[in-house]
Design an enzyme around this catalytic site. Structure first.
Site, PDB file in Angstrom:
ATOM      1  N   TYR A   1      -3.734   4.142   6.235  1.00  0.00           N
ATOM      2  CA  TYR A   1      -3.973   3.397   7.725  1.00  0.00           C
ATOM      3  C   TYR A   1      -5.281   3.935   8.344  1.00  0.00           C
ATOM      4  O   TYR A   1      -6.221   3.215   8.484  1.00  0.00           O
ATOM      5  CB  TYR A   1      -2.750   3.249   8.400  1.00  0.00           C
ATOM      6  CG  TYR A   1      -1.703   2.631   8.136  1.00  0.00           C
ATOM      7  CD1 TYR A   1      -1.658   1.141   8.554  1.00  0.00           C
ATOM      8  CD2 TYR A   1      -0.677   3.209   7.497  1.00  0.00           C
ATOM      9  CE1 TYR A   1      -0.328   0.490   8.045  1.00  0.00           C
ATOM     10  CE2 TYR A   1       0.491   2.185   7.052  1.00  0.00           C
ATOM     11  CZ  TYR A   1       0.371   0.773   7.298  1.00  0.00           C
ATOM     12  OH  TYR A   1       1.588   0.069   7.046  1.00  0.00           O
TER      13      TYR A   1
ATOM     14  N   LYS B   1       0.744  -1.144   0.147  1.00  0.00           N
ATOM     15  CA  LYS B   1       0.064  -0.017  -0.166  1.00  0.00           C
ATOM     16  C   LYS B   1       0.785   1.544   0.046  1.00  0.00           C
ATOM     17  O   LYS B   1       1.988   1.241   0.562  1.00  0.00           O
ATOM     18  CB  LYS B   1      -1.025  -0.012   1.055  1.00  0.00           C
ATOM     19  CG  LYS B   1      -0.312   0.179   2.392  1.00  0.00           C
ATOM     20  CD  LYS B   1      -1.045  -0.370   3.810  1.00  0.00           C
ATOM     21  CE  LYS B   1      -0.146  -0.957   4.478  1.00  0.00           C
ATOM     22  NZ  LYS B   1       1.026  -1.809   4.323  1.00  0.00           N
TER      23      LYS B   1
END
Length: 366
Positions: free
Chosen positions: A183, A100
């Site tokens: 996140y 990511k």
């Protein structure tokens, strides 16, 4: 493509800090997953790590040759390189597990998804917390109504980034939202069990000389349906933090640390004035990603988190930066992906010792 009786052969593409300290050691704990090749633009890394892990190493120019010898690629390159190397892997018939953020733009994400779908290979975004016990238990507690109706989410995620780190370079996909904000966004989406419909971002850069190309800090507001709000701040120029609180009509849940991979996560659940604490154990958070993806390949299942899951967070990141530039809220289009992480995905693997690194340093001072 491997048969169900064989392990999945992986190439780890990009041998920076996260690959060396976490991804490569994870193969020792990941069932049906075998490290088969390394790819790096650095000759010293190729030579030393090839010898250490007893697998061949290839340069970026030799990537297609490498792809002919593996079933899957773990992309651990700078953000700006994710799309190119994912598409090249898909064109070679190789499955992709990509770090990511999935890419820098939604269009790049779409191209990655389209390439993998056209080639009949699987694409997974490497959200390690989708398999971590404390994170999944937090989502389950909120879903079961332990804090009542969830109303707001608040988080901070920060660290002092070393000057010159790739996270500070715009050309390489740097920026606090790409590195840290994903996140917070991902946590809020799954704790609420919904998607934001509008966002507002405000970026500052008091450390302009230190990181002139990106935001030093960004504050974000995400508005969800049902009058729910998520707020968070990310920073590359503040002391280490990484926690969140979600509050509801009956209580609250705080995770601190919430995003860490080098230590166990922990939470405090407070309901009707009574607090329950739980401390998780340090574990290998990367082996479960590999094991889950290998199982999806061998059993022909769709991975969770998918490529579309990663694309949604990139969509929100882009909208926040656009909002910061324009000075006004930005609408988020409807998102149709409905598969979310559940406790059934929980996997715990033994923690790993930090290996000796080859020309790789963490982003922040240790």
């Amino acid at each position: 493509m491997p048969s169900p009786s064989k392990s999945v052969r992986y190439a780890v593409v990009g041998l920076g800090h996260i690959a060396q300290v976490a991804v490569l050691p994870a193969f020792a704990h990941a069932r049906d997953s075998r490290l088969a090749a390394l790819v790096s633009g650095d000759k010293q890394k190729r030579t030393q790590l090839s010898k250490k892990y007893k697998v061949p190493a290839f340069s970026y120019d030799e990537y297609e040759e490498c792809l002919g010898q593996v079933d899957a690629a773990y992309i651990a390159l700078p953000n700006s390189m994710h799309a190119e190397f994912t598409i090249r892997a898909a064109n070679a018939g190789v499955h992709v597990l990509c770090e990511k953020p999935l890419a820098v733009t939604v269009r790049q994400c779409e191209q990655m998804i389209e390439a993998c779908e056209s080639a009949g290979v699987k694409l997974m975004t490497a959200y390690r917390l989708h398999f971590e016990k404390i994170s999944l238990e937090a989502i389950d507690l909120v879903r079961r109504g332990r804090i009542g109706d969830a109303k707001f989410f608040s988080s901070t995620f920060s660290m002092i980034v070393k000057p010159g780190n790739i996270r500070t370079e715009e050309e390489l996909g740097g920026g606090t939202l790409y590195d840290l904000g994903v996140y917070c966004i991902n946590a809020a989406r799954h704790l609420f069990g919904g998607e934001p419909i509008e966002v507002f971002g405000y970026s500052v850069n008091a450390a302009g000389g230190k990181m002139p190309e990106i935001d030093e800090s960004t504050a974000a507001v995400l508005r969800f349906e049902g009058d729910r709000v998520a707020t968070f701040v990310t920073s590359f120029n503040a002391a280490d933090t990484g926690f969140y609180v979600i509050a509801g009509t009956k209580g609250s849940l705080c995770l601190d640390p919430a995003y860490e991979y080098a230590e166990g996560l922990a939470y405090e659940l407070t309901v009707s004035g009574k607090t329950k604490s739980k401390q998780g154990k340090k574990s290998d958070q990367f082996a479960p990603e590999l094991e889950h993806f290998s199982e999806c390949i061998l059993r022909d299942r769709e991975p969770e988190p998918s490529g579309r899951e990663g694309m949604q967070d990139v969509r929100i990141v882009q909208a926040l930066y656009e909002s910061s530039r324009r000075g006004e809220p930005v609408h988020i289009p409807a998102f149709e992906e409905t598969k979310r992480p559940t406790k059934r995905q929980e996997m715990r693997k033994p923690g790993v010792r930090k290996p000796e690194l080859v020309k790789a340093e963490p982003a922040h001072a240790e």
